[in-house]
Design a protein around this motif. Structure first.
Motif, mmCIF file in Angstrom:
data_model
loop_
_atom_site.group_PDB
_atom_site.id
_atom_site.type_symbol
_atom_site.label_atom_id
_atom_site.label_comp_id
_atom_site.label_asym_id
_atom_site.label_seq_id
_atom_site.Cartn_x
_atom_site.Cartn_y
_atom_site.Cartn_z
ATOM 1 N N TYR A 185 0.715 -1.117 0.022
ATOM 2 C CA TYR A 185 -0.221 0.034 0.031
ATOM 3 C C TYR A 185 0.897 1.350 -0.046
ATOM 4 O O TYR A 185 0.420 2.184 -0.441
ATOM 5 C CB TYR A 185 -0.670 0.006 1.298
ATOM 6 C CG TYR A 185 -1.863 -1.119 1.403
ATOM 7 C CD1 TYR A 185 -2.663 -1.473 0.207
ATOM 8 C CD2 TYR A 185 -1.987 -1.938 2.495
ATOM 9 C CE1 TYR A 185 -3.533 -2.453 0.206
ATOM 10 C CE2 TYR A 185 -3.078 -2.849 2.706
ATOM 11 C CZ TYR A 185 -3.823 -3.178 1.532
ATOM 12 O OH TYR A 185 -4.650 -4.281 1.452
ATOM 13 N N ILE A 186 1.909 1.178 0.606
ATOM 14 C CA ILE A 186 2.871 2.237 0.695
ATOM 15 C C ILE A 186 4.038 2.289 -0.611
ATOM 16 O O ILE A 186 4.190 3.431 -1.158
ATOM 17 C CB ILE A 186 3.722 2.470 1.756
ATOM 18 C CG1 ILE A 186 4.593 1.498 2.203
ATOM 19 C CG2 ILE A 186 3.066 2.830 2.942
ATOM 20 C CD1 ILE A 186 5.423 1.683 3.412
ATOM 21 N N ALA B 73 2.201 3.910 -3.282
ATOM 22 C CA ALA B 73 1.969 5.296 -3.021
ATOM 23 C C ALA B 73 3.338 6.012 -3.607
ATOM 24 O O ALA B 73 3.105 7.628 -3.349
ATOM 25 C CB ALA B 73 1.359 5.732 -1.729
ATOM 26 N N TYR C 93 6.622 5.078 -1.976
ATOM 27 C CA TYR C 93 7.319 5.229 -0.805
ATOM 28 C C TYR C 93 8.751 4.378 -1.404
ATOM 29 O O TYR C 93 8.720 3.452 -1.936
ATOM 30 C CB TYR C 93 7.017 4.189 0.043
ATOM 31 C CG TYR C 93 7.826 3.721 1.600
ATOM 32 C CD1 TYR C 93 8.102 5.048 2.585
ATOM 33 C CD2 TYR C 93 8.223 2.739 1.637
ATOM 34 C CE1 TYR C 93 8.695 4.636 3.401
ATOM 35 C CE2 TYR C 93 9.205 2.325 2.581
ATOM 36 C CZ TYR C 93 9.416 3.463 3.698
ATOM 37 O OH TYR C 93 10.023 3.229 4.838
ATOM 38 N N PHE D 82 4.322 10.290 -2.474
ATOM 39 C CA PHE D 82 3.926 9.612 -1.279
ATOM 40 C C PHE D 82 3.381 10.656 -0.337
ATOM 41 O O PHE D 82 2.420 10.116 0.409
ATOM 42 C CB PHE D 82 5.306 8.987 -0.772
ATOM 43 C CG PHE D 82 5.018 8.248 0.392
ATOM 44 C CD1 PHE D 82 4.152 6.877 0.373
ATOM 45 C CD2 PHE D 82 5.603 8.591 1.561
ATOM 46 C CE1 PHE D 82 4.176 6.278 1.516
ATOM 47 C CE2 PHE D 82 5.161 7.806 2.706
ATOM 48 C CZ PHE D 82 4.386 6.586 2.536
ATOM 49 N N TRP E 246 -0.103 9.432 0.670
ATOM 50 C CA TRP E 246 -0.456 8.588 2.105
ATOM 51 C C TRP E 246 -0.823 9.659 3.042
ATOM 52 O O TRP E 246 -0.128 10.725 3.201
ATOM 53 C CB TRP E 246 0.953 8.248 2.537
ATOM 54 C CG TRP E 246 0.838 6.928 3.475
ATOM 55 C CD1 TRP E 246 1.445 7.084 4.848
ATOM 56 C CD2 TRP E 246 0.043 5.937 3.388
ATOM 57 N NE1 TRP E 246 0.840 5.804 5.510
ATOM 58 C CE2 TRP E 246 0.211 5.074 4.510
ATOM 59 C CE3 TRP E 246 -0.389 5.049 2.451
ATOM 60 C CZ2 TRP E 246 -0.449 3.889 4.888
ATOM 61 C CZ3 TRP E 246 -0.878 3.843 2.454
ATOM 62 C CH2 TRP E 246 -1.170 3.275 3.703
ATOM 63 N N PRO E 247 -1.472 9.105 4.235
ATOM 64 C CA PRO E 247 -2.017 7.859 4.411
ATOM 65 C C PRO E 247 -3.369 7.447 3.267
ATOM 66 O O PRO E 247 -4.043 8.537 2.996
ATOM 67 C CB PRO E 247 -2.823 7.759 5.757
ATOM 68 C CG PRO E 247 -3.046 9.241 5.962
ATOM 69 C CD PRO E 247 -2.012 10.049 5.131
#
Ligand code: MSP
Length: 545
Positions: free
Chosen positions: A233-234, A237, A239, A281, A285-286
């Protein structure tokens, strides 16, 4: 700048072909993603596949393939199904991609260097189908407390994540963010588990090698599949995405991205905005919502948030757990031979019939039993009768009485359709934001029902006979305007049907450029002409065939 909305599905295991259970999560996420786009939000919708772990390795062995060959083959089943189901994902991540390996390795090292990952010894039960460790106290007859299948005893030296250190921080977050876990009863379940005490988690495996290597080990150990997969999930995004690196989607398998949704202006991942992974990111995120099934709630609301706290990252805003589909009261699985193949249903009731049924038949969060009869009854009554007939007869009357020209609203005064249409917009919005899809649909169908009753009550054919042209004009205008509202509101659920209806309304600006802000009464294109319907909006399905 519009608000971002980051939504995810779980990553599906590639040991099996997709069945309706998998498609349920993805369709629900798609409907919400489409709705948020309609609301003008900058949506990033992620789905993908979970390709590592012992279960995949074993499945590959049974088929005489390498795990990668198995993954490369099965991933196509998921991608193909998502295309057929009109899923509008912006990215598709596979855990075997390099970008993911990079993010996982960096994440592991960060926690290791902090002292949150340490070496220890694990002894206990493990469920391979669930890829999960089972606390001894919960095990009876060596069976998995979650799926009931045979457990295996593990004795391994390995790396542990200091999950216990984050118990109180997690509880605190749950207390301060009551919407973090939905529905409410599931939230209580999780709170009770955390209060019962969190143990450190074994996050490495040494007895097989299908996974991402533990970066600090020289012993061929790999990272536990759940610890690794959650990081997707990161990864997606941005990361650990370099400045020079292309935005993540370019490196993944993204031919599956839906073309209709591509709006280069609004996409988060346009080349300029994505040239810096870290910026991307920070923007994404989140996550706003992780949509998952109830079986994987603990992973998403205990393991995942404690990992994020340890890494100093923000926690997702919401995790929503839906219920399970059963068939004749039994759990669906390929091995029991009762898995419902989405393609069979699509062939029978069409893509939109399928999407509609999944979200209307069962309140999101509750379990539901699949029945062929209920499916056909539902689509015939709601799509063919209520919606289809309303559109067909309204268009036919506009053609008959006004030669297809959209009549103007002549009479001010009582207007129940206008009142109801305006009333349901915020109700639908609230239901959608709480993922109460069935409630959103019920409100829209309330307006459809009201329109049908309005036709019967106003009897436009009598108004025509009596020469009451002004009133006739208003009645048909109100119906067309209501249909415009209905079409925009149903479009996230049944995009093809909505497109078809939109064509008949003769509105020049395409449906996918419409926004919720267009739901103001009186915006129906004044000089337009409706387009005759040659086919039913939704053809009735044969009841027993
Ligand atoms: N790979 C993990 C998720 C990792 S997320 C980082 C996994 N995969 S899965 O393929 O087994 O399940 C994926 C999703 O499908 C889960 O949300 C699960 O709840 C859902 N379903 C699988 N069977 C289901 C039903 N019969 N009914 C409804 N949904 C169910 O778990």
């Amino acid at each position: 700048m519009s608000k971002k909305f980051y939504i995810t599905t779980p990553l599906y295991y590639v040991n099996d072909v997709p069945h309706i259970g998998h498609s349920y999560t993805t369709v629900a996420a798609d409907v919400l993603a489409r709705y948020k786009r309609l609301a003008g939000e900058d949506v990033f919708f992620l789905t993908g596949t979970d390709e590592h772990g012992q279960k995949i390795e074993r499945a590959a062995k049974e088929r005489n393939e390498t795990p990668k060959q198995l993954a490369d083959r099965v991933v196509e089943n998921f991608k193909g199904l998502w295309t057929r189901l009109n899923i509008s994902n912006d990215d598709f991540i596979r855990t075997t991609e390099e970008r993911h390996k990079k993010a996982v390795t960096a994440f592991f090292l960060k926690l290791y260097e902090k002292g949150d990952i340490y070496r220890g010894k694990y002894e206990g039960w493990y469920c391979i189908p669930c890829e999960t460790y089972c606390p001894e106290g919960q095990v009876e007859d060596q069976k998995c407390p979650s799926c009931g299948r045979q457990l295996e005893w593990l004795e391994e030296d390995g790396y542990f994540f200091r999950m216990s250190a984050y118990e109180s921080e997690l509880l605190d977050y749950l207390n301060k963010n009551p919407e973090f876990i939905m529905p409410e009863n599931r939230r209580q379940e999780i709170i009770n588990i955390i209060k019962g005490g969190l143990k450190d988690l074994n996050i490495s495996r040494a007895t097989f090698d299908w996974g991402i290597p533990v970066p600090v080990s020289d012993k061929n150990e790999i990272i536990y599949v759940w610890f690794e997969a959650l990081i997707n999930y990161i990864t997606a995004a941005g990361y650990m995405e370099d400045e020079e690196e292309n935005p993540a989607p370019v490196s993944g398998g993204h031919e599956n991205i839906h073309p209709r949704i591509q709006n280069p202006e609004s996409r988060i991942q346009n080349p300029e905005s994505a040239s810096n992974g870290q910026k991307r990111f920070e923007k994404l995120w989140p996550a706003d919502v992780h949509i998952i099934g109830k079986d994987i709630l603990k992973f998403h609301t205990i393991i995942w948030p404690t990992m994020l706290i340890a890494a100093g990252l923000k926690l997702p805003k919401m995790v929503v757990a839906h219920g399970w589909w059963t068939v004749n009261g039994k759990k669906m699985s390929k091995s029991s031979g009762n898995a419902i193949d989405p393609d069979d249903i699509i062939t029978q009731v069409g893509v939109d019939g399928y999407r509609y049924f999944l979200l209307k038949a069962v309140p999101f969060g509750q379990d539901g039993d699949f029945s062929q009869e209920a499916l056909i009854r539902r689509v015939n009554s709601d799509l063919a009768n209520d919606l289809g007939n309303l559109v067909t007869r309204t268009i036919a009357m506009v053609i008959k009485y006004f030669d297809g020209k959209i009549p103007s609203a002549q009479k001010e005064g009582d207007n129940p359709l206008k009142d109801l249409a305006l009333q349901i917009v915020p109700i639908v919005d609230k239901a959608m934001c709480h993922l109460e899809f069935h409630n959103a649909l019920s409100s829209i169908w309330e307006l459809i029902g009201e329109c049908n009753r309005y036709v019967d009550k106003k009897a436009p054919w009598v108004l025509f006979k009596e020469g009451k042209t002004d009133e006739l004009s208003s009645v048909l205008y109100n119906l067309l305007e209501s249909i415009r509202f209905i079409t925009i509101l149903v479009s996230p659920f049944i995009p093809w049907i909505a497109e078809a209806i939109w064509t008949h309304l003769g509105i020049e600006r395409p449906l996918d450029e419409q926004m919720l802000s267009d739901l103001e009464w009186g915006r129906l294109q004044k000089d337009g002409r409706v387009i005759p319907t040659v086919q039913p909006i939704y053809a009735r399905i044969q009841e027993n065939g």
